[in-house]
Design a protein around this motif. Structure first.
Motif, PDB file in Angstrom:
ATOM      1  N   TYR A 279      23.728   1.731  65.542  1.00 31.54           N
ATOM      2  CA  TYR A 279      24.300   1.427  66.857  1.00 31.54           C
ATOM      3  C   TYR A 279      25.677   0.768  66.724  1.00 31.54           C
ATOM      4  O   TYR A 279      26.597   1.072  67.478  1.00 31.54           O
ATOM      5  CB  TYR A 279      23.369   0.503  67.658  1.00 31.54           C
ATOM      6  CG  TYR A 279      22.259   1.235  68.359  1.00 31.54           C
ATOM      7  CD1 TYR A 279      22.437   1.730  69.650  1.00 31.54           C
ATOM      8  CD2 TYR A 279      21.044   1.453  67.738  1.00 31.54           C
ATOM      9  CE1 TYR A 279      21.419   2.414  70.298  1.00 31.54           C
ATOM     10  CE2 TYR A 279      20.013   2.134  68.375  1.00 31.54           C
ATOM     11  CZ  TYR A 279      20.209   2.612  69.655  1.00 31.54           C
ATOM     12  OH  TYR A 279      19.206   3.296  70.296  1.00 31.54           O
ATOM     13  N   ALA A 280      25.803  -0.140  65.762  1.00 30.35           N
ATOM     14  CA  ALA A 280      27.074  -0.855  65.591  1.00 30.35           C
ATOM     15  C   ALA A 280      28.187   0.102  65.189  1.00 30.35           C
ATOM     16  O   ALA A 280      29.293   0.063  65.743  1.00 30.35           O
ATOM     17  CB  ALA A 280      26.922  -1.961  64.544  1.00 30.35           C
TER      18      ALA A 280
ATOM     19  N   GLY B 296      29.001   2.172  68.165  1.00 30.10           N
ATOM     20  CA  GLY B 296      29.663   1.411  69.231  1.00 30.10           C
ATOM     21  C   GLY B 296      31.097   1.085  68.875  1.00 30.10           C
ATOM     22  O   GLY B 296      32.001   1.239  69.699  1.00 30.10           O
ATOM     23  N   ASP B 297      31.330   0.636  67.671  1.00 28.44           N
ATOM     24  CA  ASP B 297      32.685   0.253  67.264  1.00 28.44           C
ATOM     25  C   ASP B 297      32.720   0.192  65.742  1.00 28.44           C
ATOM     26  O   ASP B 297      32.326  -0.813  65.151  1.00 28.44           O
ATOM     27  CB  ASP B 297      33.040  -1.101  67.878  1.00 28.44           C
ATOM     28  CG  ASP B 297      34.505  -1.441  67.685  1.00 28.44           C
ATOM     29  OD1 ASP B 297      35.131  -0.900  66.751  1.00 28.44           O
ATOM     30  OD2 ASP B 297      35.021  -2.247  68.471  1.00 28.44           O
TER      31      ASP B 297
ATOM     32  N   ARG C 142      20.110  -1.010  63.565  1.00 29.31           N
ATOM     33  CA  ARG C 142      21.110  -1.749  64.343  1.00 29.31           C
ATOM     34  C   ARG C 142      22.513  -1.405  63.839  1.00 29.31           C
ATOM     35  O   ARG C 142      23.467  -1.367  64.606  1.00 29.31           O
ATOM     36  CB  ARG C 142      20.869  -3.260  64.292  1.00 29.31           C
ATOM     37  CG  ARG C 142      19.543  -3.719  64.839  1.00 29.31           C
ATOM     38  CD  ARG C 142      19.048  -2.921  66.028  1.00 29.31           C
ATOM     39  NE  ARG C 142      19.720  -3.240  67.275  1.00 29.31           N
ATOM     40  CZ  ARG C 142      19.636  -2.493  68.382  1.00 29.31           C
ATOM     41  NH1 ARG C 142      18.937  -1.379  68.384  1.00 29.31           N
ATOM     42  NH2 ARG C 142      20.269  -2.858  69.465  1.00 29.31           N
TER      43      ARG C 142
ATOM     44  N   ALA D 218      32.123  -2.957  63.109  1.00 26.93           N
ATOM     45  CA  ALA D 218      31.006  -2.922  62.180  1.00 26.93           C
ATOM     46  C   ALA D 218      31.497  -3.194  60.760  1.00 26.93           C
ATOM     47  O   ALA D 218      30.889  -3.960  60.014  1.00 26.93           O
ATOM     48  CB  ALA D 218      30.293  -1.572  62.254  1.00 26.93           C
TER      49      ALA D 218
END
Lengths: 344, 269
Positions: free
Chosen positions: A213-214, A217-218, A210, A222
């Motif tokens: 992904y974090a 994503g940003d 996860r 994060a």
């Protein structure tokens, strides 16, 4: 009922939202209907032969090595990075392990060769990850330099193909497994499915996954949430290196030996498969299981073109056209997605 | 609020430079137990930098941070959380692609051991907890599985606030918690802040809306070009006086005497 949630409290709105969500789900998993249509199309063009066991086996078997390398590219893309070196890492680690087993330490068991292979791949990944995360090197430039270094490195190690590897080393990439009530299936196909499932599990079910992904994503968000973003990026590249090396192992088994050009032509198909599987070039989005769909689509097209007696040289051009079409398609999908999201 | 004992957080001579820009210069500030402190100031006055330094996203170039009288070096947001600090960031710090629950528990997902060995995220517990915090603390009812990119600005802000409460902090930093909210939702956040204070929390709030700051806080610290101009009791100050400090960079007494030119017999302090 709070004011915030009452913003869209009416039942009609909710139904509308459900429809929109279903649409978003369909867009995110677009690869599977595309794969199905392509498969049916080739089955119609090549009646009877395309759906034969032999062809399906060929299609899946040739996809296995590429599958591992696609995962290597996919995890980097999800983390918001980029890895140009996946193909050369596959080739270099395969060549290093092959020489280890035949020339440097002949007589060593195959499993020692596999350990060397994984170590070499992981170390190159570590080098990439540390440069990018700790020194702030642009991932494109960093992995371009490792691409060139290890592409050259393969030829420094050997300009010849290396054969005569222990059977235990070639086993996973080259052997068939006998199934009751069915014809033998190459182990590499199971290895590919296991790798995809394993990576899907890591990316969706674990903290590290996860965090990948974090970070993709940003990255700032994060970090603000307390994720050690450098650690995540370094580990991502290490995993990418290991997966590339496994790709090299599967390809070695498929070829029966380590060839100097084994990984060379893998970067662009891996990249294409990841992207047509819906993994975003901008990070944080995409499901690795869908990139398996991308691998199988390229495999289907490749097998179909071969069986149609089309010049193999054309296949690369076709892959390029598929990538181009995929990027166009996803650009439109992305716009449509944003419109749907703004309607929610 | 009491003045007894050491401050919950105290910063002494805090300095932070970014290149040639002095973002914080010689900041001295106390956060008293159970108070609500407002931070106001123009853009670039150093409010967010101060918060980000207090949660360890920036390391100070000079100065000290004391928590309950003890000097501390805060490594990062995770460490700040361990010290009992929860933060709502100005940019909300949400990852669009992840779900409501995953965002609230980002960086600290509850983990269970699959088959006794394999550590995996305890999704069920995480979603239950997320749902409970949102409904109990914020009275917001959202499906915890929804990706946050599906949500409205107000809902996103609520998630960011909910996230700060996940670790059950004693001290809560709120960097513009109401900027994306409707009037009614702002009232809701105000009630939440009040309730946090009633349950013993200490709160720092950054807000551009001075009426909101005046009504919510006990004391207000005015920042100007990286320094603290003055710290005033919210009951004893007017909106205009705060604006004057924000614009002039002079403490309250000084601005009033400037306003009244050379009249030395100014009646107000």
């Amino acid at each position: 009922m709070s004011t915030i949630s009452s913003l869209r409290s009416s039942v009609d709105d909710l139904r509308e939202a459900d429809r929109t969500r279903m649409m978003l789900f369909a867009l995110d998993n677009l690869i599977w209907p595309i794969l199905l249509v392509t498969f049916v199309l080739f089955s119609l063009l090549l009646p009877e032969i395309f759906t034969q066991y032999r062809n399906i086996r060929f299609l899946l078997y040739t996809s296995a090595g590429l599958g591992a390398i696609t995962l290597a590219e996919g995890i980097c893309l999800i983390s918001g990075n980029f890895d140009l070196s996946v193909g050369s890492v596959a080739g270099f680690s395969a060549m290093a392990a092959a020489l280890f087993l035949t020339e440097w330490f002949p007589g060593m068991p195959g499993v020692a060769g596999i350990a060397v292979l994984l170590l070499v791949g992981g170390s190159i990944g570590l080098l990439n990850g540390v440069s990018i995360a700790k020194f702030g090197v642009n991932p494109f430039l960093q992995t371009l330099s490792t691409l060139i270094i290890f592409e050259g490195g393969i030829l420094v190690l050997s300009t010849q193909s290396v054969y005569g590897l222990p059977a235990s080393y070639l086993w996973i990439g080259g052997e068939d497994i006998d199934l009751p009530l069915f014809r033998p299936i190459p182990l590499a196909i199971f290895a590919m499915f296991a790798l995809f499932l394993g990576m899907w599990f890591i990316l969706t079910k674990t903290r590290f996954g996860r965090a990948v992904y974090a970070v993709g994503g940003d990255e700032d968000s994060a970090a603000e949430a307390g994720i050690d973003t450098n650690r995540v990026v370094i580990l991502t590249f290490v995993i990418s290196g290991v997966l590339s090396a496994i790709g090299g192992l599967l390809l070695t088994g498929f070829n029966g030996g380590a060839t100097p050009t084994l990984g060379t032509s893998q970067l662009f198909p891996a990249f294409t498969a990841a992207v047509i599987g819906g993994i975003s070039l901008f990070g944080g989005r995409g499901n690795v299981l869908n990139s398996l769909g991308g691998v199988l689509l390229l495999g289907t097209i490749g097998a179909g073109l071969v069986m149609l007696n089309i010049d193999p040289q054309i296949i690369q051009t076709v892959n390029g056209i598929v990538l181009f079409a995929a990027i166009l398609l996803y650009t439109f999908v992305q716009r449509y997605r944003e419109r749907l999201l703004s309607d929610l | 609020m009491t003045d007894d004992g050491p401050a919950r957080i105290e910063v002494r001579n805090l300095q932070k430079r970014f290149g040639t820009v002095e973002a914080l210069s010689d900041v001295n500030l106390e956060l008293r137990d159970n108070e609500i402190l407002g931070l106001v100031g123009d853009n670039g006055a150093g409010k967010s930098t101060l918060i980000r330094t207090l949660v360890g996203l920036h390391q100070p170039d000079e100065g000290e941070i004391l928590i309950d009288g003890k000097p501390v070096t805060i490594d990062g947001p995770k460490h700040a959380r361990k010290l009992g600090i929860g933060t709502v960031y100005q940019d909300l710090a949400l990852v669009d692609q992840l779900s409501v629950a995953e965002n609230m528990f980002l960086g600290r997902n509850p983990v269970k051991k699959l088959g006794g060995i394999l550590p995996v995220i305890d999704t069920e517990r995480m979603q239950e907890e997320a749902e409970r915090i949102l409904s109990e603390r914020l009275d917001i009812h959202l499906d915890p599985e929804t990706p946050v990119e599906y949500l409205s600005g107000g809902e996103r802000q609520a998630i960011a606030i909910g996230r700060a409460l996940v670790s059950d902090p004693d001290i809560v930093f709120l960097d513009e918690p109401t900027s994306a909210l409707s009037k009614a939702a702002v009232d809701h956040v105000e009630r939440l802040v009040e309730e946090l204070q009633n349950t013993g929390h200490t709160i720092v709030i950054i807000d551009h809306n001075l009426e909101e700051v005046l009504s919510m806080t006990d004391r207000i610290a005015v920042l100007f070009q990286g320094r603290v101009v003055d710290v005033v009791d919210s009951d004893e100050v007017t909106r205009d006086a705060i604006v004057a400090m924000m614009v002039s960079g002079q403490p309250m007494g000084a601005t009033e005497s400037v306003g009244e030119s050379d009249s030395a017999s100014s009646p107000t302090a």
